[in-house]
Scaffold this active site. Structure first.
Site, mmCIF file in Angstrom:
data_model
loop_
_atom_site.group_PDB
_atom_site.id
_atom_site.type_symbol
_atom_site.label_atom_id
_atom_site.label_comp_id
_atom_site.label_asym_id
_atom_site.label_seq_id
_atom_site.Cartn_x
_atom_site.Cartn_y
_atom_site.Cartn_z
ATOM 1 N N ASP A 82 19.333 24.635 -46.181
ATOM 2 C CA ASP A 82 18.753 23.996 -44.995
ATOM 3 C C ASP A 82 19.871 23.703 -43.982
ATOM 4 O O ASP A 82 20.917 23.152 -44.352
ATOM 5 C CB ASP A 82 18.082 22.684 -45.462
ATOM 6 C CG ASP A 82 17.222 22.043 -44.402
ATOM 7 O OD1 ASP A 82 16.666 22.776 -43.562
ATOM 8 O OD2 ASP A 82 17.087 20.794 -44.422
ATOM 9 N N HIS A 83 19.664 24.080 -42.739
ATOM 10 C CA HIS A 83 20.630 23.805 -41.659
ATOM 11 C C HIS A 83 22.047 24.262 -41.974
ATOM 12 O O HIS A 83 23.006 23.484 -41.827
ATOM 13 C CB HIS A 83 20.641 22.311 -41.297
ATOM 14 C CG HIS A 83 19.364 21.853 -40.670
ATOM 15 N ND1 HIS A 83 19.026 22.146 -39.360
ATOM 16 C CD2 HIS A 83 18.322 21.161 -41.170
ATOM 17 C CE1 HIS A 83 17.834 21.645 -39.095
ATOM 18 N NE2 HIS A 83 17.374 21.046 -40.175
HETATM 19 P P1 13P Z 1 12.129 14.905 -41.684
HETATM 20 O O1 13P Z 1 13.341 14.081 -41.398
HETATM 21 O O2 13P Z 1 11.062 14.665 -40.670
HETATM 22 O O3 13P Z 1 11.640 14.749 -43.073
HETATM 23 O O4 13P Z 1 12.561 16.454 -41.493
HETATM 24 C C1 13P Z 1 13.257 17.109 -42.514
HETATM 25 C C2 13P Z 1 13.840 18.402 -42.073
HETATM 26 O O5 13P Z 1 13.547 18.949 -41.021
HETATM 27 C C3 13P Z 1 14.809 19.028 -42.989
HETATM 28 O O6 13P Z 1 15.337 20.208 -42.472
HETATM 29 O O1 G3H Z 2 17.343 18.045 -41.739
HETATM 30 C C1 G3H Z 2 18.103 17.567 -42.541
HETATM 31 C C2 G3H Z 2 17.651 17.121 -43.875
HETATM 32 O O2 G3H Z 2 16.907 15.944 -43.769
HETATM 33 C C3 G3H Z 2 18.838 16.990 -44.787
HETATM 34 O O3 G3H Z 2 19.608 15.899 -44.430
HETATM 35 O O4 G3H Z 2 21.949 16.694 -44.088
HETATM 36 O O5 G3H Z 2 21.431 14.323 -44.744
HETATM 37 O O6 G3H Z 2 21.165 16.192 -46.382
HETATM 38 P P1 G3H Z 2 21.142 15.776 -44.939
HETATM 39 ZN ZN ZN Z 3 15.561 20.185 -40.355
#
Ligand code: 13P
Ligand code: G3H
Ligand code: ZN
Length: 308
Positions: A82-83
């Site tokens: 993710d990201h």
């Molecule tokens: P929320 O913070 O709304 O749960 O979004 C999570 C998210 O986009 C993780 O990539």
């Molecule tokens: O979009 C981000 C997710 O909520 C993950 O958050 O980078 O704090 O793990 P994090």
């Molecule tokens: Zn996100």
């Protein structure tokens, strides 16, 4: 079963008009809660791991735990970065067992976002790993901002078409006014949901909604009862999520709602069982609270019951 890619999961969802939840994990309890909900709901599921989660839990542990649990459940499941922002972490994920990665260069200008995203697609494709990218800025739309200011943050449908063509990504995260965390809207909920349809029509690929947590007021009140000081958080209404899915969102990201439920349960247990110090009796109910959130989301997204 073995892990599958997001390309496979989202292709089916996009075609059939539902969305697959991507749930963030940082530890064993969340992973167990999410996979257990997926098994009971007969729902496909995406295990989302951020760079911060990899740092916290350790790369090998995350991959091994997820693969072990995937063998155990008979629903299709993917392991997704993710990201991703750090190319060395993205490479590690592509080579080390993730089945999908997100490259988030949404803070760069269009051409630079295209260049970086394309380079990740070139790394991922030969290994059969799917790629999600992001176009637009994930920031809440404030009340009273001008149309020009608003549009500068949101994903532009014709830019999105060019972006997808030039990069070859499998899915695209779009900005329609949601934001990460528990404080999404200062007053009124303002979302540009119709844009999802325009972006779907211009790109033709599965779209992704980040920052999609609903922020349950019941959970917020419970947490407050047991000492949390959260102020006035607010999230995306369920009805908006349903509409967005109907228009082309095929992956919905949830982290905050699970974090809130976990924290509220921990606070409750610690307050009500002040002599308890067995971690299983403290973390166990919190794990159940996360599972309940995930189950609710799978029903809301229409992914429940999609696995024979
Ligand atoms: P929320 O913070 O709304 O749960 O979004 C999570 C998210 O986009 C993780 O990539
Ligand atoms: O979009 C981000 C997710 O909520 C993950 O958050 O980078 O704090 O793990 P994090
Ligand atoms: Zn996100």
């Amino acid at each position: 079963m073995a892990l599958v890619t997001n390309r496979e999961l989202l292709g089916k969802a996009f075609e059939e008009g539902y969305a697959v939840g991507a749930f963030n994990v940082n530890n064993m309890e969340f992973l167990q809660a999410i996979t257990s909900a997926a098994r009971e709901e007969k729902s496909p599921v995406i295990i989302a791991v951020s760079e911060g989660a990899i740092k916290y839990a350790g790369f090998e542990l995350v991959v091994t735990m997820t693969r072990t649990l995937a063998q155990d459940v008979s629903v299709p499941m993917s392991l997704h970065l993710d990201h991703g922002k750090d190319i060395s972490v993205i490479k590690q994920c592509i080579e080390g067992g993730f089945t999908s990665v997100m490259i988030d260069a949404s803070d760069k200008e269009f051409g630079e976002n295209v260049r970086i995203t394309k380079s990740v697609v070139e790394l991922a494709r030969p290994r059969g790993v799917s790629v999600e990218a992001e176009l637009g800025r994930l920031a809440g739309i404030e009340e009273g901002i001008s149309v020009t200011e608003r549009d500068a943050l949101l994903t532009d449908p014709s830019e999105a078409a060019g972006f997808v063509k030039q990069t070859g990504v499998d899915s695209l995260a779009v900005s329609i006014g949601t934001s990460h965390g528990a404080y999404k809207f200062k007053g009124e909920t303002i979302l540009a949901i119709d844009r999802v349809r325009e972006i779907r029509d211009s790109t033709g690929i599965p779209l992704v909604l980040h920052g999609a947590s609903g922020v349950s007021q019941e959970t917020v009140s419970k947490a407050a009862r047991f000492g949390a000081t959260l102020g006035k958080p607010s999230g995306v209404p369920d009805e908006s999520i349903r509409q967005a899915i109907g228009l082309g969102i095929a992956k919905v990201n949830i982290d905050t709602d699970m974090r809130l439920a976990f924290m509220a349960s921990l606070r409750e247990t610690l307050a009500e069982k002040a002599s308890e110090f067995d971690p299983r009796k403290i973390l166990g109910p919190a794990r159940e609270a996360v599972k309940a959130v995930v189950t609710g989301k799978m029903r809301l997204f229409g992914s429940s019951g999609r696995v024979a």
